[in-house]
Design an enzyme around this catalytic site. Structure first.
Site, PDB file in Angstrom:
ATOM      1  N   GLU A  99     -62.854 -14.963  24.218  1.00  0.00           N
ATOM      2  CA  GLU A  99     -64.026 -14.086  24.352  1.00  0.00           C
ATOM      3  C   GLU A  99     -65.355 -14.832  24.295  1.00  0.00           C
ATOM      4  O   GLU A  99     -66.406 -14.215  24.349  1.00  0.00           O
ATOM      5  CB  GLU A  99     -63.979 -12.997  23.287  1.00  0.00           C
ATOM      6  CG  GLU A  99     -62.838 -12.017  23.529  1.00  0.00           C
ATOM      7  CD  GLU A  99     -62.775 -10.921  22.498  1.00  0.00           C
ATOM      8  OE1 GLU A  99     -63.040 -11.217  21.320  1.00  0.00           O
ATOM      9  OE2 GLU A  99     -62.460  -9.775  22.857  1.00  0.00           O
ATOM     10  N   TRP A 111     -55.008  -5.137  23.160  1.00  0.00           N
ATOM     11  CA  TRP A 111     -53.833  -5.847  23.675  1.00  0.00           C
ATOM     12  C   TRP A 111     -52.961  -6.368  22.538  1.00  0.00           C
ATOM     13  O   TRP A 111     -51.793  -6.680  22.741  1.00  0.00           O
ATOM     14  CB  TRP A 111     -54.262  -6.989  24.608  1.00  0.00           C
ATOM     15  CG  TRP A 111     -54.911  -8.191  23.958  1.00  0.00           C
ATOM     16  CD1 TRP A 111     -55.901  -8.203  23.031  1.00  0.00           C
ATOM     17  CD2 TRP A 111     -54.598  -9.567  24.207  1.00  0.00           C
ATOM     18  NE1 TRP A 111     -56.243  -9.483  22.700  1.00  0.00           N
ATOM     19  CE2 TRP A 111     -55.461 -10.355  23.400  1.00  0.00           C
ATOM     20  CE3 TRP A 111     -53.700 -10.222  25.041  1.00  0.00           C
ATOM     21  CZ2 TRP A 111     -55.441 -11.746  23.397  1.00  0.00           C
ATOM     22  CZ3 TRP A 111     -53.683 -11.616  25.038  1.00  0.00           C
ATOM     23  CH2 TRP A 111     -54.541 -12.367  24.220  1.00  0.00           C
ATOM     24  N   ASP A 112     -53.542  -6.441  21.335  1.00  0.00           N
ATOM     25  CA  ASP A 112     -52.802  -6.848  20.149  1.00  0.00           C
ATOM     26  C   ASP A 112     -51.460  -6.114  20.052  1.00  0.00           C
ATOM     27  O   ASP A 112     -50.446  -6.702  19.679  1.00  0.00           O
ATOM     28  CB  ASP A 112     -53.612  -6.530  18.885  1.00  0.00           C
ATOM     29  CG  ASP A 112     -55.022  -7.108  18.908  1.00  0.00           C
ATOM     30  OD1 ASP A 112     -55.647  -7.101  19.980  1.00  0.00           O
ATOM     31  OD2 ASP A 112     -55.502  -7.541  17.856  1.00  0.00           O
ATOM     32  N   GLN A 128     -60.773 -18.705  21.077  1.00  0.00           N
ATOM     33  CA  GLN A 128     -59.348 -18.582  20.799  1.00  0.00           C
ATOM     34  C   GLN A 128     -58.537 -19.148  21.962  1.00  0.00           C
ATOM     35  O   GLN A 128     -59.064 -19.412  23.029  1.00  0.00           O
ATOM     36  CB  GLN A 128     -58.993 -17.112  20.610  1.00  0.00           C
ATOM     37  CG  GLN A 128     -59.161 -16.252  21.849  1.00  0.00           C
ATOM     38  CD  GLN A 128     -59.595 -14.843  21.496  1.00  0.00           C
ATOM     39  OE1 GLN A 128     -60.782 -14.567  21.469  1.00  0.00           O
ATOM     40  NE2 GLN A 128     -58.648 -13.983  21.213  1.00  0.00           N
TER      41      GLN A 128
END
Lengths: 729, 729
Positions: A468, A340-341, A582
């Site tokens: 995650e 997805w980066d 994150q």
């Protein structure tokens, strides 16, 4: 010489060597080369066979601790039985070895002084200089320059110069194409052969996925004839005191995936200076549209340019068969795969500076749509489900099921990227020909992935959001909101085509076999998909279950912050603890800022920031962006510096297995969204959407950059008086 | 000849061959042998090297589709790099090959008639008879008999007889110890050597875990001298018409884990009949205390005895270094590892028929307590956490993290087993010397595994209960109840020792370093661990989140019921769907019957039974037990037959990779708990705890068996008038 365009490495320290190999990585969008030494490092075997553990990239110990060669062409992937598709580390054509007075040059074993390496961000040229003091008493001044050409993507140029400083010296060089390389400890070459001609050495390799890669090198010397002995160029020469000898090595790479002419003959007759100039001119144009000029803080200026450099080298305009891998093709850490980066963190940079590249990044997703459909079918679902880790086909490459099964937001993230591109460029043709099909096929997938409850609401169970460290969320807010967007956008795009272009509308409905009943399903699920009542809770909860988890005494557990927090807690416990890898809710705030009041975003920040470990490199700059919006200036500075420390500063050794390229891309978003206060194009306006806020980090006096907005270039300046936008030429 | 003690196989059908190899598996508690043919099956390679997939035992395709040799000694394990510790398939000493008139005997390629195989459950002797019609026109009548001796556990005896029926025939036999074997496609032998003596062949193998295994075979023939050629026994003989030739092969196995005398010389002089008789006498005694006699239904009688046979062969009294693997040492499906099956499903059979064995099963857990502590530490927890899959050390062997991390009930299950044993035997010495230490160390683990919430209640998040199709329960009722029991039992046992044996009390507290503060913690967590309010909900919910999941149209998805349901739904979807692999809440009802009203149990049954797929073999007989209690007679019959179909009936091919030995054990619990209505010993009474109910399945007229209760033998009969218990002699 332009100010603040050069990054330096002035000591040779084995502990940081791999970091600089990644940080100084070169590339021209076609080929990528880690900044390793031409002669390698003594004792560091590059052809070792081993089984790479795939359990956790965050905590695994990498092999090849001191140096790791990396020569990549993104479309060339191999099949690793444990890891699935991986980018192949190709034979090493930069190979160049020196014997001076019979002593083999070795950075770690010889007497070396005045070492320096410089990467010129302005044109991607890397220079290494040092003095080699031989045991016999000679002092050889050496200079190595090299660059992959942005003009001819198949070409890589090296220039090596030696000068005898204190007395006559005998030198002998050998240089070839070293085929003794592996990728993640695995040999992906079914066949490999080296042949020589009068003036060249050629290696042809056949990969285990059936591709043929051809690499040819040509060597010229200004003083002596070049011989070829045992498949290597060889030159021996007696240098007089103060005499200089220069070698030019030109290497060409091409594969059976390429169609264009390479023009070897034409390149061979050009001088090094000509090739250097051609390359610099292309870079010049790229910088002209992409540069962000910061006055008042040289460190941060260089850091931002470092990020832009890596974004510019990662992609060339015409390439549509690959995206940008999570490590920016600068290491093997994520196997050269796409996450997805690409759409969420990197795409905006290209949207606002070079939309053709943005479009080609999205074309990669269109080209893998069939794979995404196959991926959906493998979950017994209709439509298209993009894989968490994508490679050549669009089927899942991630070998860890909890990510592959649960990190489903990627599918909606891609739709967000498509719509972002469309809103900023007005490229309705892209939507008609490619985008709409993706948007509908992905919306269709969600109909099968949601679960209806007894109240008639739709739920997404067992979801991993951006964070995650929580693998099993019930109704992860980020994911649900993106999925809702995916479904709504499907409805909207169908309506748009219906109203504006009947032919395109019919063609699309025909192709995807869409009927009104399904469209109503999209609408219903979008409406009834569970989202928090922000009015009531006044913040963005990560999910329905996360905030029930137990508190963790992070400070007590995490004393040595050189290591990630994840090294001090098992996954089992992370998965049921109130601790984040994150930003999760804050990523949502970043993407859908106007969904929330500033107060709600602030509450969210206060709620989650203290329990976020930033073990993911995607996290710090996301925090900097949001911190600016809610007026937490200290946090803006803190997280900006954190973000710069990931690769640009060397103290974390961060770039050793590649560049955190998503962080680079998001740093650009930080500039436009938080520094300048320009909101993203998804906020539905015709004008550039401006928020009232802007932010100036510590020491920054003025920021200026160009931005493309619906095909018009604007010039933006920000200083202590706020943001000024003027229409460019 | 006793009625209903023999099971037959009268056709040779390749499709069912592996099933019979498992179903007719022999063993004496020390060595185990699948019922494969002495000569193997032509074309079925046993030494193939391959990588066994470990993703899901339920759905993986097994290699060696037609025949799989299996020769196991439970303490001999190997190290598989993918799978961790696995039981080793040892060299094949049953090897025996025939050439008749130069034609090699092969069950699949030769003309064979009158095939029959019989396993005598009464003494574990396997007999194969058939007629071999050679291409040359000879008719050879063959008979193969064999058994592992229950008298001398190191001894395996074979008797092979050939008779020329219609004319003279030449026969040649070769027989050795075949070392060309692998385990799960892996070679675990670091060294292997075959040596011969005047009268014997010996194979010494060294495993990759450092053990030495020695196997020696001796062959005798009544007609001709036995030669040894190329490490094989060889006999050639011309059989006259109607003449018979007999071979006796005695094989001895021992390892460096054994201490006792083997007495080879003594065994060599005994005749086959003597050895046969010695073996039968030991079995006779075992059956005397364990048999369940059913009048009125021969099929079910034989099925129950089939189960008892496998339980009897699985364990010998003196063995305390191993437990009973999930496949009863009859195949490689679960790698010879130990699960909760041992304590919850098999242990009660031994508790009530042969408590010494029960004690030694628990001693295995005591002997792996250090490993369980190491396992707890690997999760950053104190105390002892038994692994989901246990082998020699007590550390986790399961290579799939979702089971290893989440299926934590195993730890409390072991405590349940210990307490069950104690309550039924009054063996307080076992508790003092071993049990109490386990109970306290495991209780201690839970203090670290629970998470406290803001109301001060304790939770168990991310738990897999017995139902493996729900990997991430929040407060799984089964697990929480067992954990509460574990903690309460720790408090109780400490109090008991304190009140009854101060020396033992001090010794224990000293050894486990227990203080009053920790004891209070046990008490607090036991009290505040979340359990449903049964008064309010009137059933046993599986967990807090399970019943929110979406409904599944099971009938529609699962049309071909020959395959497990799990083949038609991805794990991803199973993990968030209202569909069960096996009994979960009903397993709790089975273990803690008196926690609930019959009405609550009935509601639970009605709630979950329709969505239970029984993809786990542990499920059907658990359902039969509970169905009896709530008066669902049809379901009793249905699930009893389901249970019998797992291995005993051949139509499911169920035993091909081993015996569902937990099902065998639980069938015995069905007899005592549901047929006879005897509750389990945990219900705190001095008398045998009787419920008012009993059940007679279809066609059953009378059931009788012996049961040991606190060292006294009782004789139980059940008929249409109810249960009668008389104190035995």
């Amino acid at each position: 010489m332009e100010k603040n365009f050069r990054i330096y490495r002035n000591t040779f320290d084995m502990d940081y060597n791999k970091h600089f190999e990644g940080a100084f990585c070169q590339g021209n969008g076609y080929q990528f080369l880690r900044a390793t030494f031409e002669e390698g490092i003594d004792g560091e075997e590059q052809g070792e066979i081993y089984t790479r553990e795939f359990k956790s990239v965050t905590t695994e110990k990498q092999r090849c601790a001191i140096t790791k060669w990396g020569t990549y062409i993104p479309t060339i992937m191999g099949n690793n039985p444990q890891l699935n598709e991986v980018i192949i580390n190709l034979p090493y054509f930069m190979d160049f070895n020196l014997l001076a007075d019979g002593e083999k040059l070795s950075m770690n074993r010889c007497d070396i002084s005045d070492f320096s390496m410089v990467l010129n961000l302005k044109n991607g040229c890397l220079t290494r200089t040092f003095t080699f003091n031989t045991k016999s008493g000679s002092t050889i001044k050496a200079k190595y320059e090299r660059f992959p050409s942005k003009k001819n993507k198949h070409l890589f140029v090296q220039k090596i110069t030696y000068k005898a400083e204190n007395r006559d010296a005998n030198i002998e060089i050998t240089s070839g194409i070293d085929t003794n390389v592996t990728t993640n400890g695995f040999n992906h070459f079914m066949e490999i052969s080296t042949t020589t001609n009068d003036d060249s050495i050629t290696v042809v390799s056949k990969s285990d996925m059936g591709n043929t890669i051809t690499q040819s090198s040509y060597l010229a010397c200004d003083k002596e004839q070049v011989n070829i002995i045992d498949n290597k160029f060889n030159v021996q020469y007696d240098l007089k005191e103060n005499e200089e000898i220069t070698f030019i090595k030109k290497s060409f790479s091409f594969t059976d995936m390429d169609n264009e002419e390479i023009g070897i003959e034409g390149e061979l007759v050009k001088s090094y200076d000509e090739l250097y100039k051609e390359n610099s001119q292309v870079w010049e144009k790229l910088w002209d549209r992409s540069d962000v000029v910061i006055e008042g803080n040289d460190h941060d200026q260089l850091g931002i340019r470092f990020s832009i450099y890596h974004l510019l080298r990662c992609k060339e305009e015409s390439e549509y068969r690959s995206s940008i891998c999570a490590k920016g093709f600068a290491g093997e850490a994520y196997y050269g795969r796409y996450f997805w980066d690409s759409e969420i963190f990197m795409l905006p940079f290209y949207i606002y500076t070079n939309p053709n590249i943005a479009k080609n990044l999205l074309m990669y997703r269109y080209n893998t749509l069939e794979g995404a459909k196959e991926n959906a079918r493998s979950y017994n679902c209709k439509g298209a489900r993009y894989p968490w880790q994508s490679a050549t086909t669009g089927t899942e490459q991630c070998s860890l099921w909890e990510y592959a099964d649960n990190e489903i937001h990627i599918t909606a993230d891609i739709v967000y990227g498509i719509w972002h591109y469309y809103k900023a460029t007005d490229d309705i043709e892209f939507i008609k020909n490619y985008g709409a099909e993706i948007i509908v096929e992905t919306a269709r997938f969600w109909l099968d992935r949601v679960d209806v409850d007894k109240d008639g609401n739709y739920n997404l169970f067992n979801v991993m959001g951006p964070d995650e460290y929580t693998a099993f969320n019930c109704n992860n807010t980020f994911t649900n909101r993106l999925v809702k967007f995916n479904l709504e956008t499907a409805c909207y795009v169908i309506q748009l085509l219906n109203e504006t272009d009947k032919i395109a509308y019919v063609k699309l409905c025909d192709k995807v076999k869409l009927d009104n009943k399904e469209l109503l399903e999209f609408k219903k699920v979008a409406e009834k998909l569970i989202l928090p009542d922000y009015e009531k809770v006044q913040y963005i909860p990560q999910s329905e279950n996360f905030d029930n988890y137990a508190d963790v005494d992070i400070d007590n557990l995490w004393k040595d912050r050189k290591n990630p927090f994840g090294m001090y807690m098992t996954h089992e416990k992370l998965y049921r603890s109130k601790v984040l890898k994150q930003a999760d809710s804050l990523s949502l705030a970043m993407l859908f800022k106007t969904d929330f009041t500033i107060e709600q975003i602030k509450n969210t920040y206060e709620h989650y920031e203290p329990i976020t470990t930033h073990d993911s490199s995607l996290s710090p700059i996301n925090h900097a962006i949001v911190a600016g919006w809610i007026g937490k200036e200290e946090h803006v500075n803190k997280f900006l510096q954190y973000s710069l420390s990931l690769d640009f500063d060397s103290n974390r050794n961060g770039a050793k297995d590649g560049i955190h390229i998503a962080n680079c891309g998001c740093m650009y978003q930080f500039i436009i969204h938080t520094i300048a206060g320009i909101d993203n194009a998804l906020i539905n306006e015709d004008e550039i959407p401006m928020s009232t806020s802007y932010t100036m980090p510590k020491g920054w006096d003025k920021v200026s950059f160009k931005i493309l907005w619906k095909n018009v270039s604007y010039f933006v300046t920000v200083d202590k008086n706020g943001t000024k936008i003027t229409k460019g030429i």
